[in-house]
Design a protein around this motif. Structure first.
Motif, short mmCIF file in Angstrom:
data_model
loop_
_atom_site.label_atom_id
_atom_site.label_comp_id
_atom_site.label_asym_id
_atom_site.label_seq_id
_atom_site.Cartn_x
_atom_site.Cartn_y
_atom_site.Cartn_z
N TYR A 1 9.67 18.15 41.34
CA TYR A 1 9.14 17.67 40.06
C TYR A 1 8.15 18.62 39.41
N HIS A 2 7.51 19.50 40.17
CA HIS A 2 6.39 20.24 39.61
C HIS A 2 6.39 21.71 40.02
N CYS A 3 5.74 22.50 39.17
CA CYS A 3 5.28 23.83 39.54
C CYS A 3 3.85 23.66 40.03
N VAL A 4 3.61 23.97 41.31
CA VAL A 4 2.35 23.63 41.96
C VAL A 4 1.55 24.88 42.27
N ARG A 5 0.24 24.81 41.97
CA ARG A 5 -0.69 25.85 42.40
C ARG A 5 -1.92 25.17 43.01
N VAL A 6 -2.42 25.76 44.07
CA VAL A 6 -3.69 25.33 44.66
C VAL A 6 -4.65 26.50 44.54
N GLU A 7 -5.72 26.31 43.79
CA GLU A 7 -6.66 27.40 43.50
C GLU A 7 -8.01 27.13 44.18
N PRO A 8 -8.52 28.09 44.95
CA PRO A 8 -9.84 27.93 45.56
C PRO A 8 -10.93 27.89 44.47
N ASP A 9 -11.98 27.13 44.75
CA ASP A 9 -13.12 27.06 43.85
C ASP A 9 -14.16 28.06 44.33
N PRO A 10 -14.47 29.10 43.53
CA PRO A 10 -15.45 30.10 43.99
C PRO A 10 -16.84 29.52 44.18
N ARG A 11 -17.12 28.34 43.60
CA ARG A 11 -18.45 27.75 43.71
C ARG A 11 -18.64 26.97 45.00
N ARG A 12 -17.53 26.49 45.60
CA ARG A 12 -17.62 25.66 46.80
C ARG A 12 -16.61 26.18 47.81
N ALA A 13 -17.08 26.43 49.03
CA ALA A 13 -16.20 27.03 50.04
C ALA A 13 -14.98 26.16 50.31
N GLY A 14 -15.16 24.85 50.32
CA GLY A 14 -14.04 23.96 50.61
C GLY A 14 -13.33 23.43 49.39
N GLY A 15 -13.75 23.83 48.20
CA GLY A 15 -13.18 23.29 46.98
C GLY A 15 -11.78 23.82 46.70
N ARG A 16 -10.88 22.92 46.35
CA ARG A 16 -9.50 23.29 46.01
C ARG A 16 -9.08 22.50 44.76
N LEU A 17 -8.54 23.23 43.77
CA LEU A 17 -8.05 22.63 42.54
C LEU A 17 -6.53 22.59 42.58
N LEU A 18 -5.98 21.42 42.39
CA LEU A 18 -4.53 21.26 42.35
C LEU A 18 -4.08 21.30 40.89
N VAL A 19 -3.20 22.24 40.57
CA VAL A 19 -2.66 22.39 39.22
C VAL A 19 -1.17 22.06 39.27
N LEU A 20 -0.76 21.08 38.48
CA LEU A 20 0.65 20.71 38.37
C LEU A 20 1.13 21.12 36.98
N ASP A 21 2.03 22.10 36.93
CA ASP A 21 2.49 22.65 35.66
C ASP A 21 1.27 23.17 34.90
N THR A 22 0.87 22.53 33.80
CA THR A 22 -0.29 23.01 33.03
C THR A 22 -1.52 22.13 33.24
N LEU A 23 -1.42 21.08 34.06
CA LEU A 23 -2.49 20.09 34.16
C LEU A 23 -3.35 20.33 35.39
N HIS A 24 -4.69 20.39 35.20
CA HIS A 24 -5.64 20.37 36.30
C HIS A 24 -5.66 18.94 36.83
N HIS A 25 -4.89 18.70 37.87
CA HIS A 25 -4.58 17.32 38.25
C HIS A 25 -5.60 16.72 39.21
N SER A 26 -5.95 17.45 40.26
CA SER A 26 -6.82 16.88 41.29
C SER A 26 -7.75 17.96 41.83
N TYR A 27 -8.85 17.48 42.39
CA TYR A 27 -9.80 18.39 43.06
C TYR A 27 -10.14 17.79 44.41
N VAL A 28 -10.09 18.64 45.44
CA VAL A 28 -10.38 18.20 46.80
C VAL A 28 -11.40 19.16 47.40
N ASP A 29 -12.41 18.61 48.07
CA ASP A 29 -13.31 19.42 48.89
C ASP A 29 -12.91 19.21 50.34
#
Length: 498
Positions: free
Chosen positions: A231-259
């Motif tokens: 269903y999606h083009c998925v990217r998981v991007e590290p957050d440079p501000r938080r060591a454990g931060g991960r941003l989930l991008v689905l297509d063009t949408l910043h969908h979720s954030y997980v630490d």
């Protein structure tokens, strides 16, 4: 031409056009998102290409030797199909955005020509098969039926097999390459009796150079997708501000954030409002039974487990590939307490027992829109039936002025639940701005003061809108039903006007 070969050409070229149509959505989604406008633009572009190509192919077949046309048509169509991959990546970076013109422009640039050239094959084949006017109807009918059958086969093949089998860009390149090879072979095979060379050097050069350039450009252009799910083009991007931060991008949408190190950390404003609302509608400190409509990065199942030990979560997520990403890259542990069920939430609801949950959280999105069939009064009734008496439904929706969708969703919730509240920045309630609207619905009175205190405790600026003020906000808004829920159209118009 042998009738079997003729039928096969029409069948497979028509099928290839529909394969491209299905895969085109996957190619453009990382740049313009997946909305009703995306599907509309792709379908319209492909139909325009089919119409134009069929017309031009018939015109050319009447004025040139059809046997000489078929090889070059297949080669050109194959090269153009291959070129659609780098074209999408190049033009997508420049036309990025979900406006109607961006979507139509990207679709036209990448897919109009391959659809047109491959569609020119059918009338050329028809010309070769028409030897007897008395059999015209049978010939045209047979080839038309085979073309339609090929289109049906291509649609099912792409949707049910190819998308899962291989990356979309690879599939498009392979399909295009097969037509280049077929075109060269057909040029040789049809040469006897034409009085012409087997394959024009120009065609050979076009095939080799065009294919090579398309493949190299596709590889050099880069792919926005780290993972391509059903269903999606998925990217998981590290957050440079938080060591454990991960941003989930689905297509063009910043969908979720997980630490990964702190499951209680909530980055997005709407997520913090979800937590505020849960604390107000389920104030006891004990465990909760929570239904999650949409999994995404699985931020809230992890949060519930951390802040309410002993809680259980049932997560309805449509995309199995996204669950895999969450397990492998976002720290999701599917142990007892988090029950993940894959499939469409609307149909999965039938498998949930009534009166089981304390809270239902609605956070399912297709692009920027909540899937329309998860917004209607029929679905809201289904959610309510799964809640315990006094349970609450907390829902995240995105909208912009004049907020037709947000107002209609509030009206829809109010048609099912006795009490509804909205938690938003003041400018949203006044109709000046838009973004995430958090809606809370329950048959028990909603403790707006408790939500306000929770917002204030974290120095948030959102307000609770309820009572007369909320009725003013929703004045004249329709209740969404399965028969009419134009969610995508409202959002597209609001973004365009804004």
């Amino acid at each position: 031409m042998n009738p079997v070969l003729a039928g096969g050409l029409v069948f497979f070229t028509s099928g290839a056009v529909l394969v491209l149509e299905i895969l085109a959505v996957r190619l453009v989604a990382p740049y313009v998102g997946v909305t009703l406008e995306t599907y509309t633009a792709i379908i319209g572009t492909m139909l325009a290409g089919i119409a134009f190509g069929t017309w031009c192919g018939g015109y050319a077949a009447d004025r040139a030797e059809p046997r000489r046309l078929l090889g070059p048509l297949l080669v050109a169509g194959g090269v153009m199909a291959m070129a659609s991959v780098p074209l999408v990546r190049y033009a997508g970076e420049r036309l990025s955005g979900s406006t109607g013109l961006s979507v139509i422009g990207l679709a036209f640039v990448a897919f109009f020509l391959p659809a047109a050239v491959l569609s020119a094959v059918s009338p050329t084949v028809v010309k070769l098969q028409l030897r007897d006017l008395g059999a015209t109807g049978r010939v045209v009918g047979r080839l038309s039926a085979l073309g339609t059958a090929g289109a049906i086969g291509g649609t099912f093949l792409a949707g049910f097999v190819l998308i899962e089998l291989a990356p979309t860009s690879t599939t498009v390149l392979v399909v295009g390459g097969l037509f280049v090879v077929a075109g060269l072979a057909l040029g040789i095979g049809l040469a006897p009796g034409t009085g012409h060379r087997a394959v024009s050097p120009v065609v050979v050069v076009l095939a080799l150079v065009g294919s090579g350039v398309a493949v190299v450009a596709a590889g050099a252009g880069g792919d926005r997708c780290q993972t391509e799910t059903t269903y999606h083009c998925v990217r998981v991007e590290p957050d440079p501000r938080r060591a454990g931060g991960r941003l989930l991008v689905l297509d063009t949408l910043h969908h979720s954030y997980v630490d990964l190190d702190n499951p209680t950390y909530l980055e997005f404003r709407y997520a913090r409002l979800f937590a505020d609302a849960i604390g107000a509608v389920a104030p006891a400190d004990g465990p909760l039974d929570v239904l999650h409509i949409g999994g995404g990065g699985f931020t809230f199942p992890r949060w519930v487990r951390a802040v309410r030990p002993g809680s259980s979560s049932v997560v309805l997520e449509i995309d199995p590939g996204l669950v895999t990403v969450a397990v492998e890259r976002l720290g999701l542990v599917t142990e007892p307490g988090i029950d993940v069920r894959t499939g469409d939430a609307r149909t999965l609801m039938d498998g949930l027992e009534p009166g089981r949950f304390d809270v239902a959280l609605g956070d399912a999105f297709g692009g920027l829109a909540v899937p329309w069939h998860l917004t209607t009064v029929e679905f809201v009734r289904s959610v309510k039936s799964r809640l315990r008496p006094g349970g609450a439904y907390v829902l995240n929706v995105i909208d912009w002025p004049p907020a037709r969708f947000a107002r209609a969703e509030v009206a829809t919730l109010a048609a099912v639940f006795d009490h509804v509240a909205m938690v938003v920045p003041p400018s949203y309630a006044e109709g000046d701005q838009g973004g995430n609207f958090v809606l809370v619905a329950s048959d028990r009175p909603i403790d707006g003061a408790a939500i306000t205190r929770a917002v204030g405790a974290r120095q948030g600026g959102e307000v609770v809108v309820e009572g007369p003020q909320l009725r003013d906000f929703t004045a004249g808004a329709p209740v969404l039903t399965d028969d009419q829920a134009p969610v995508d159209q409202w959002l597209a118009r609001a973004r365009r006007d804004g």
